[in-house]
Structure formats: C-alpha cells, structure tokens
Design a protein around this motif. Structure first.
Motif, PDB file in Angstrom:
ATOM      1  N   ALA A 202     -16.095 -22.931  44.751  1.00 33.69           N
ATOM      2  CA  ALA A 202     -15.754 -22.756  43.261  1.00 33.69           C
ATOM      3  C   ALA A 202     -15.313 -24.112  42.927  1.00 33.69           C
ATOM      4  O   ALA A 202     -14.919 -25.189  43.772  1.00 33.69           O
ATOM      5  CB  ALA A 202     -14.459 -22.168  43.142  1.00 33.69           C
ATOM      6  N   PRO A 203     -15.488 -24.708  41.637  1.00 32.41           N
ATOM      7  CA  PRO A 203     -15.345 -25.714  41.222  1.00 32.41           C
ATOM      8  C   PRO A 203     -13.881 -26.077  40.934  1.00 32.41           C
ATOM      9  O   PRO A 203     -12.924 -25.171  40.940  1.00 32.41           O
ATOM     10  CB  PRO A 203     -15.922 -25.966  39.604  1.00 32.41           C
ATOM     11  CG  PRO A 203     -16.130 -24.502  39.438  1.00 32.41           C
ATOM     12  CD  PRO A 203     -16.338 -23.817  40.581  1.00 32.41           C
ATOM     13  N   ILE A 204     -13.286 -27.249  41.011  1.00 33.21           N
ATOM     14  CA  ILE A 204     -11.857 -27.748  40.612  1.00 33.21           C
ATOM     15  C   ILE A 204     -11.778 -27.342  39.101  1.00 33.21           C
ATOM     16  O   ILE A 204     -12.442 -27.923  38.344  1.00 33.21           O
ATOM     17  CB  ILE A 204     -11.556 -29.081  40.797  1.00 33.21           C
ATOM     18  CG1 ILE A 204     -11.501 -29.081  42.492  1.00 33.21           C
ATOM     19  CG2 ILE A 204     -10.220 -29.432  40.309  1.00 33.21           C
ATOM     20  CD1 ILE A 204     -10.591 -28.791  43.328  1.00 33.21           C
ATOM     21  N   ILE A 205     -10.949 -26.448  38.693  1.00 31.69           N
ATOM     22  CA  ILE A 205     -10.723 -26.223  36.957  1.00 31.69           C
ATOM     23  C   ILE A 205      -9.135 -26.494  36.944  1.00 31.69           C
ATOM     24  O   ILE A 205      -8.350 -25.868  37.723  1.00 31.69           O
ATOM     25  CB  ILE A 205     -11.143 -24.893  36.792  1.00 31.69           C
ATOM     26  CG1 ILE A 205     -12.553 -24.733  36.851  1.00 31.69           C
ATOM     27  CG2 ILE A 205     -10.538 -24.608  35.403  1.00 31.69           C
ATOM     28  CD1 ILE A 205     -13.022 -23.614  36.540  1.00 31.69           C
ATOM     29  N   LEU A 206      -8.873 -27.420  35.880  1.00 30.85           N
ATOM     30  CA  LEU A 206      -7.210 -27.495  35.529  1.00 30.85           C
ATOM     31  C   LEU A 206      -7.127 -26.995  34.284  1.00 30.85           C
ATOM     32  O   LEU A 206      -7.906 -27.257  33.434  1.00 30.85           O
ATOM     33  CB  LEU A 206      -6.919 -29.083  35.824  1.00 30.85           C
ATOM     34  CG  LEU A 206      -7.113 -29.653  36.960  1.00 30.85           C
ATOM     35  CD1 LEU A 206      -6.905 -31.053  37.152  1.00 30.85           C
ATOM     36  CD2 LEU A 206      -6.119 -28.995  38.159  1.00 30.85           C
ATOM     37  N   PRO A 207      -5.947 -26.173  33.976  1.00 37.58           N
ATOM     38  CA  PRO A 207      -5.005 -25.845  35.072  1.00 37.58           C
ATOM     39  C   PRO A 207      -5.843 -24.951  35.888  1.00 37.58           C
ATOM     40  O   PRO A 207      -6.530 -24.198  35.384  1.00 37.58           O
ATOM     41  CB  PRO A 207      -4.280 -25.105  34.275  1.00 37.58           C
ATOM     42  CG  PRO A 207      -4.696 -24.815  32.993  1.00 37.58           C
ATOM     43  CD  PRO A 207      -5.641 -25.827  32.525  1.00 37.58           C
ATOM     44  N   LYS A 208      -5.253 -24.921  37.156  1.00 36.60           N
ATOM     45  CA  LYS A 208      -5.923 -23.923  38.089  1.00 36.60           C
ATOM     46  C   LYS A 208      -5.845 -22.205  37.743  1.00 36.60           C
ATOM     47  O   LYS A 208      -4.746 -22.082  37.495  1.00 36.60           O
ATOM     48  CB  LYS A 208      -5.330 -24.142  39.506  1.00 36.60           C
ATOM     49  CG  LYS A 208      -5.987 -23.528  40.594  1.00 36.60           C
ATOM     50  CD  LYS A 208      -5.307 -23.803  41.861  1.00 36.60           C
ATOM     51  CE  LYS A 208      -5.851 -23.529  43.047  1.00 36.60           C
ATOM     52  NZ  LYS A 208      -5.812 -21.894  43.328  1.00 36.60           N
ATOM     53  N   PRO A 209      -7.141 -21.758  37.644  1.00 40.86           N
ATOM     54  CA  PRO A 209      -6.863 -20.113  37.350  1.00 40.86           C
ATOM     55  C   PRO A 209      -6.295 -19.453  38.644  1.00 40.86           C
ATOM     56  O   PRO A 209      -6.235 -20.040  39.546  1.00 40.86           O
ATOM     57  CB  PRO A 209      -8.184 -19.666  37.026  1.00 40.86           C
ATOM     58  CG  PRO A 209      -9.163 -20.730  37.667  1.00 40.86           C
ATOM     59  CD  PRO A 209      -8.196 -22.005  37.959  1.00 40.86           C
ATOM     60  N   SER A 210      -5.760 -18.270  38.291  1.00 42.19           N
ATOM     61  CA  SER A 210      -5.085 -17.703  39.343  1.00 42.19           C
ATOM     62  C   SER A 210      -6.197 -17.193  40.610  1.00 42.19           C
ATOM     63  O   SER A 210      -5.884 -17.005  41.641  1.00 42.19           O
ATOM     64  CB  SER A 210      -4.322 -16.352  39.106  1.00 42.19           C
ATOM     65  OG  SER A 210      -4.210 -16.190  37.887  1.00 42.19           O
ATOM     66  N   PHE A 211      -7.487 -16.760  39.927  1.00 50.30           N
ATOM     67  CA  PHE A 211      -8.434 -16.538  40.737  1.00 50.30           C
ATOM     68  C   PHE A 211      -9.694 -17.315  40.453  1.00 50.30           C
ATOM     69  O   PHE A 211      -9.745 -17.815  39.103  1.00 50.30           O
ATOM     70  CB  PHE A 211      -8.895 -15.057  40.718  1.00 50.30           C
ATOM     71  CG  PHE A 211      -7.859 -14.071  41.004  1.00 50.30           C
ATOM     72  CD1 PHE A 211      -7.678 -13.889  42.503  1.00 50.30           C
ATOM     73  CD2 PHE A 211      -6.681 -13.612  40.146  1.00 50.30           C
ATOM     74  CE1 PHE A 211      -6.668 -12.783  42.746  1.00 50.30           C
ATOM     75  CE2 PHE A 211      -5.792 -12.748  40.681  1.00 50.30           C
ATOM     76  CZ  PHE A 211      -5.816 -12.262  41.970  1.00 50.30           C
TER      77      PHE A 211
END
Ligand code: SF4
Length: 436
Positions: A202-211
């Motif tokens: 998975a990519p790093i996404i901010l803010p971090k999704p719960s899943f």
C-alpha cells in the motif's frame, strides 16, 4: 523413516487464513488462540511484505485453555468492532481453540444476536474459519478461508454477468498485478478473491487511513456468484472455493498456475474460452518477448540441474518453466503433502520428489543429486551445501526476507516469466560466471 521433523518446510494453517483475510477491504483477522499464534505470522508478514499486518487475537491463557475461550472470543469481537470499525471479521481458530473444542460458530452467533439487540442494527459479517494446525499447512488454511468467505457471503443471482472470478492463492502483490494486466489486455472484467496487491503493498497516505484503500470489498464477494466462471491459480489454495462456486452456482471452473510459457498459454486460452474474448496482439507480443528472453539465457540455463522447493502449485509451475529453459529438474519438493502434487510432479521430473518433507530432506536431496541451482524461500538457504559445493540460489515463494522488494515483482504471466528468467540467469552468472 524419521519420526522427527528437522527444519520444517511448512507454516501453520492460520497464517494462510490471515493472508486470505487481509486481501479483503477493511477486514480484521481475529485469531482465536494464544498470543504467539498471531505474533509469529505478523512477524512473517512484516518481514516479507515490509508492511504492517494488523491482526487481533483472543489471547487465550491458562484459564481459557481449561474452561474454554467463550468469554475471550465475545469480548474480542466487541472490542474489534468498537475500536477498528471493520467491514468484516474473520474468526480464525488455532490448534488450541480446536483442541479445547469451542463451539466457535455458536459463540459468534450469540455475540451477533447480543450486539444486534442493543444496537438495533445488523452487525458486519463475521466469518468463522477452522484452521487446526496439526493437519495441513498454510496452504490448507488459505483454502479453508477462501471457501468460508464464498460460502458465507456469496448470494444467489438471477442472471450471470461477464465478470470472471480469479482465486490467486498465496502469491505476491506483483503476481496479482501481472494477472490483472493480462485480464485488462483481454478486456475481461474480474473479481480477485482475495486481493492483497494494494493491502500488502500500500502507498503511504496522510492522514493514515484506518485500513489500506485496497482489497476485495465484501460486496464484490457477495456478487461473485453471478460471475461467468472461476479460475484458481493455485488449486491447493483456493480450489475448494472454486469447487463450491461451480457446484452451487453452476459456473465454469478451471485451475491453472500461469508460470512459464505453456502454462500461461493455457491460462489465456481458458479465459478466452470462458469469456469468449479474442486474444489481443499485445499478449502475443509479450509472449514473444518472453521467448526472446529465454533464448538470450539458454546457454546459461541449458543442462543445469535444478532443485525446486515451493508451495505445490508454484513448485510445479517453476519446474515446467525450468524444463522450458532446458534445465533438468533433479529435485521437486512441495511444502505441503498432496497426492495431486505427487502425480503431477512425476509427469514433469524423473528426479527425486519430496512431498511435504522437511528442509533437512531437501538439503540431503540437493547434495545427493548434485544440483547446480536451488529455488526456494529464504529459509531454504539452510539447504544449500556449504563451501566448495555451494550452488546458485533463486529466491521464490513465502517468506523471502533476506532481499528487499521481492514481493513487488511477479513471476506469473509472460512478463513475470521474463523477470524469473532474468533472476535464474543472474543467479547462475553470480555463482558460475559467464559460461556457467
Ligand atoms: S502451530 Fe498451532 S499453536 Fe503453533 S502458532 Fe500455529 S496455530 Fe498456534
């Protein structure tokens, strides 16, 4: 005959069930067992995929081992729903909860009724997956999980649609992307049951999704009954779910692990046959590039003696590809014992067949057969003879944690075949030099 295993070649059933569950969007695997049953698989996933694996556990202790794990399971289900708000929970049993004899289905039903009475709304699907690890292996666990998901979630449809179900088995995100690429070129719409390509990579996404954003949705699994067919890539890990879909909904079914030229040809022909789609020129071009890559390395690979260890379908696929490269398969070993593997292996190799044996046996066979090259996961390094007898080593399967990024690349399909052929040739060059 030894009555002890030295360096086991297989992992336990729950790890396969966790792998399958983590390919479903916003799903939480809940291990009904002791803490160690979740800690060791989490570590394996972290090391192989370099990605966190969020797994819950009912943490059975001494008291639960004697009196049963009912209270732990009820509290854990409520906790997971309250804290993680998932779209599905897979309750995965272990040696301990199976031996205690907990009525897991009954406890889950009781918990759902209790929550629904208080909340006055439907609870998310909670699927029980039985994975007693004193039989089978991680492959059996994956197979049991997939069957549990389609049995529990799929819904009857009046008419079938054009979608094709693909059951990948315990393969890498890179492999799933290769399969999707081929299906896209064929113009086939599909459901991957289950899809780890964007959950374990998975990519790093901010803010971090719960899943992670990826994974097969619960709705897609519910709708999989309407597909025109189902193909399992690893029959030992997903074949039971395919059998269920064929038996219950009458859809066409096939099992092909597309590694190498002829198996990928068969895979594409099967899809074309089920979906009535023409095979496009782009796929012929990819095939031609694979043949070209094989011709380029043939002087290195021809006549080399190969020892292959992997999960059963992957081992058979690599063995067929090794033969296509002019190699002689002197040892063909499966992590999981199976009659189907034994029969198919005898068709491919006149060498020694190891059917679920341990890595000590693999080490012995590699030495006795004087193999030039070994295929296997990181722990198979123990099977490489030491010193002067050292041989070429190609990493494949799960887990591979002594190299970075292996999971990103696929060995399936024509394009994956090019990558595998390069891996083989470079391993031979590293060990034996330019002229093998
Ligand atoms: S083999 Fe049994 S006790 Fe050991 S980690 Fe696996 S499920 Fe748990």
């Amino acid at each position: 005959m030894r009555s002890v295993t030295i360096n086991p070649s297989r992992m336990c059933q729950p790890i396969g069930a966790m792998h399958a569950t983590l390919g479903i969007h916003a799903a939480v695997p809940l291990i009904h067992g002791s803490q160690g049953c979740s800690a060791y698989p989490m570590r394996m996933f972290n090391r192989h995929f370099r990605e966190p694996a969020q797994i819950a556990v009912t943490a059975l202790g001494e008291g639960a081992s004697v009196f049963g794990g009912r209270d732990n399971l009820i509290a854990s289900i409520k906790n997971v729903i309250a804290r993680r708000n998932p779209e599905l929970i897979g309750v995965i049993t272990t040696c301990l909860s199976e031996t205690i004899g907990d009525d897991v289905e009954g406890i889950v039903r009781e918990t759902i009724d209790e929550i629904e009475e208080v909340e006055e709304e439907d609870v998310i699907p909670i699927v029980t997956i039985h994975t007693p690890s004193y039989v089978g292996s991680h492959i059996t666990g994956y197979d049991n999980a997939l069957k549990a998901f389609v049995t529990h979630l799929s819904k009857e449809f009046d008419e079938s649609d054009e979608k094709l179900n693909i059951i990948p088995g315990m393969i890498n995100p890179g492999d799933i992307r290769e399969i999707k690429g081929m299906l896209d070129l064929l113009g086939v719409s599909y459901t991957i049951l289950s899809d780890i390509s964007d959950t374990f990579d998975a990519p790093i996404i901010l803010p971090k999704p719960s899943f992670p954003n990826g994974g097969t949705s619960v709705e897609e699994i519910e709708n999989c009954a309407g597909a025109c067919g189902v193909i399992s890539l690893c029959e030992h890990a997903g074949g039971s779910a395919a059998k269920f879909l064929k038996g219950k909904y009458g859809m066409r079914s096939d099992a092909i692990c597309p590694i190498g030229v002829s198996k990928t040809d068969r895979f594409i022909e099967a899809i074309s046959d089920i979906t009535e789609k023409e095979i496009p020129y782009e796929l012929e071009k990819e095939r031609g590039k694979l043949i070209d890559a094989m011709v380029d390395v043939h002087q290195l690979t021809y006549g080399k003696k190969a020892a292959i260890f992997a999960d059963p379908d992957i081992a058979l696929g690599i063995a067929e590809f090794a033969s296509e490269l002019g190699m002689e398969v002197v040892v063909l070993a499966s992590s999981t014992s199976s009659n189907a593997f034994m029969d198919a292996a005898k068709e491919i190799s006149d060498g020694e067949i190891l059917n679920g044996n341990d890595l000590y046996d693999l080490h012995r066979a590699v030495k006795e057969k004087d193999a030039d090259i070994l295929f296997g996961h990181t722990m198979c390094k123990k099977s490489i003879p030491a010193g002067e007898d050292n041989i070429a080593f190609v990493r494949c399967g799960f887990p591979v944690y002594d190299r970075i990024g292996y999971y990103r690349y696929g060995i399936m399909g024509y394009h994956g075949g090019i990558y595998l052929s390069d891996l083989i040739a470079n391993a031979i060059l590293d060990r034996y030099g330019q002229y093998g």
